[in-house]
Design an enzyme around this catalytic site. Structure first.
Site, PDB file in Angstrom:
ATOM      1  N   LYS A 344       0.814  -1.215   0.000  1.00  0.00           N
ATOM      2  CA  LYS A 344       0.000   0.000   0.000  1.00  0.00           C
ATOM      3  C   LYS A 344       0.850   1.269   0.000  1.00  0.00           C
ATOM      4  CE  LYS A 344      -4.366  -1.839   1.667  1.00  0.00           C
ATOM      5  NZ  LYS A 344      -5.403  -1.855   2.722  1.00  0.00           N
ATOM      6  N   ARG A 378      -3.471  -9.919   5.265  1.00  0.00           N
ATOM      7  CA  ARG A 378      -3.940 -10.014   3.874  1.00  0.00           C
ATOM      8  C   ARG A 378      -2.816  -9.512   2.963  1.00  0.00           C
ATOM      9  NH1 ARG A 378      -6.686  -6.623   0.197  1.00  0.00           N
ATOM     10  NH2 ARG A 378      -8.252  -7.682  -1.084  1.00  0.00           N
TER      11      ARG A 378
END
Length: 403
Positions: A344, A378
């Site tokens: 991210k 995740r």
């Protein structure tokens, strides 16, 4: 030998008992002393002056402390936050007294007691995923990301064909994935509005052909990343095991009912329209607490609920780092924590690296996330993050990462 002074950091009652037992104290003494060895700081919001003054008086009488705003003393403010500081022994006595007080304080006593119970370390539990079982708490579970989308920020377009997606899923399972998370709509970090860019029909056309292959051949539970009740309905009917909702039951009011009918677990992620917070962690916890209640009212049992702080969603770069730093605070909710940081922008902005060069940064967030309470991570890079998780587990969970 000279006397030495060392330090022990004690997080919960069991650790306190172990330290006292190592000294050689008798069993009765361990039971009496251990609650004095654990100190907790709890913050309560929305307390009126009448309540605040009673809380402070009762906590002081038990040897603890309660900080309130100055205006609560003379009732010149409508509400105040309260910061409670006490050992478990002091909390127990305080809670017993609070239960007998009026003005809604008996209910608050029950909430404080529940919060203290939730902070007593990871609980090992079995998550029933519609027939497939996952043990949560003994080791960190790894969720592999499978994007059946043409525009995902990381791997858009690579796995839109069912054959390619199935091959990738097999690869992730071989690398150690415990769950496969299949999504048909791009949820780009930083995008904080409920996406309606594609229709339900388009989302289903992306997800169902892949899902039908996965449930036939993949041995681990399949999660569907969607906030739409219509998509969840079709996916669960086709054999999906878990729903991963990036809007925590706020995007579609029908979703909770669908999940309850199929007796599926649900992952609730914090999200929002902006990043303006007065007390960010308290507000994230409050948002998730409300979503947990929505789920329970719909018939989803608490043991089927997993929470996610939503790294990259409705948060600035600095706020994302703060959430990671303070992740442990969310253990007060008593639900397993899912952490999704893989590749991210918080990593890209820190290391100044493109998406395909963020594996080490992801590893750092995974390891520290596990240390701060994450039970599921995740990720895109399954093989690498399984190794990171096992090493972190060996440290944090006392050898639980072996095997």
């Amino acid at each position: 030998m000279d006397m030495q002074v060392n330090v022990r950091f004690i997080d919960n009652l069991e650790q306190a008992k172990a330290e006292i037992r190592a000294i050689g104290s008798d069993t009765a003494g361990i039971g009496l002393m251990a609650p004095k060895g654990v100190h907790r700081v709890l913050k309560i919001s929305g307390v009126n002056p009448k309540q605040a003054n009673i809380i402070k008086q009762e906590m002081l009488s038990k040897g603890g402390e309660a900080a309130i705003t100055r205006g609560a003393v003379d009732h010149s403010v409508e509400t105040t936050d309260v910061l409670l500081m006490a050992t478990l022994k002091q909390y127990r006595a305080f809670i017993d007294k609070l239960k007998m007080q009026p003005f809604g304080l008996a209910k608050l006593a029950a909430s404080i007691s529940e919060a203290l119970d939730n902070l007593e370390g990871r609980k090992v539990r079995v998550l029933n995923c519609r027939g497939k079982e996952l043990e949560i708490g003994r080791r960190t579970l790894v969720m592999g990301i499978l994007n059946a989308t043409p525009d995902s920020f990381s791997d858009g377009g690579r796995f839109t064909e069912p054959a390619a997606a199935l091959e990738q899923a097999h690869r992730m399972v071989e690398d150690g994935a415990d769950i496969i998370d299949l999504g048909g709509v791009s949820t780009r970090p930083g995008y904080s509005e409920i996406s309606s860019e594609i229709s339900i029909e388009e989302e289903l056309s992306r997800v169902l052909p892949v899902l039908e292959r996965l449930v036939q051949e993949i041995t681990v539970p399949i999660s569907i990343d969607t906030w739409r009740a219509g998509v969840a309905q079709e996916a669960l009917a086709a054999g999906a095991h878990i729903i991963n909702d990036q809007w925590a039951l706020r995007g579609d009011p029908e979703l909770a009912g669908v999940v309850a009918r199929y007796q599926a677990p649900i992952m609730l992620m914090h999200n929002g329209q902006d990043s303006n917070y007065r007390d960010m962690m308290a507000e994230i916890a409050g948002f998730l607490r409300q979503s947990i209640e929505i789920a329970r009212q719909a018939g989803i049992p608490r043991e089927h609920i997993i929470i996610d702080p939503g790294i990259g969603f409705a948060k600035t770069y600095e706020q994302n780092l703060e959430v990671l730093r303070r992740l442990k605070e969310l253990t007060v909710l008593g639900c397993p924590i899912l952490l999704g940081t893989s590749r991210k922008s918080v990593i890209g902005n820190t290391l100044h690296l493109p998406v395909n060069e963020r594996v080490e940064g992801t590893g750092a967030t995974v390891a520290l996330g596990i240390a701060c309470g994450a039970d599921i991570v995740r990720v895109h890079d399954v093989k690498e993050m399984v190794r990171v998780a096992r090493m972190a587990d060996a440290i944090v969970r006392g050898g639980a990462g072996e095997g």
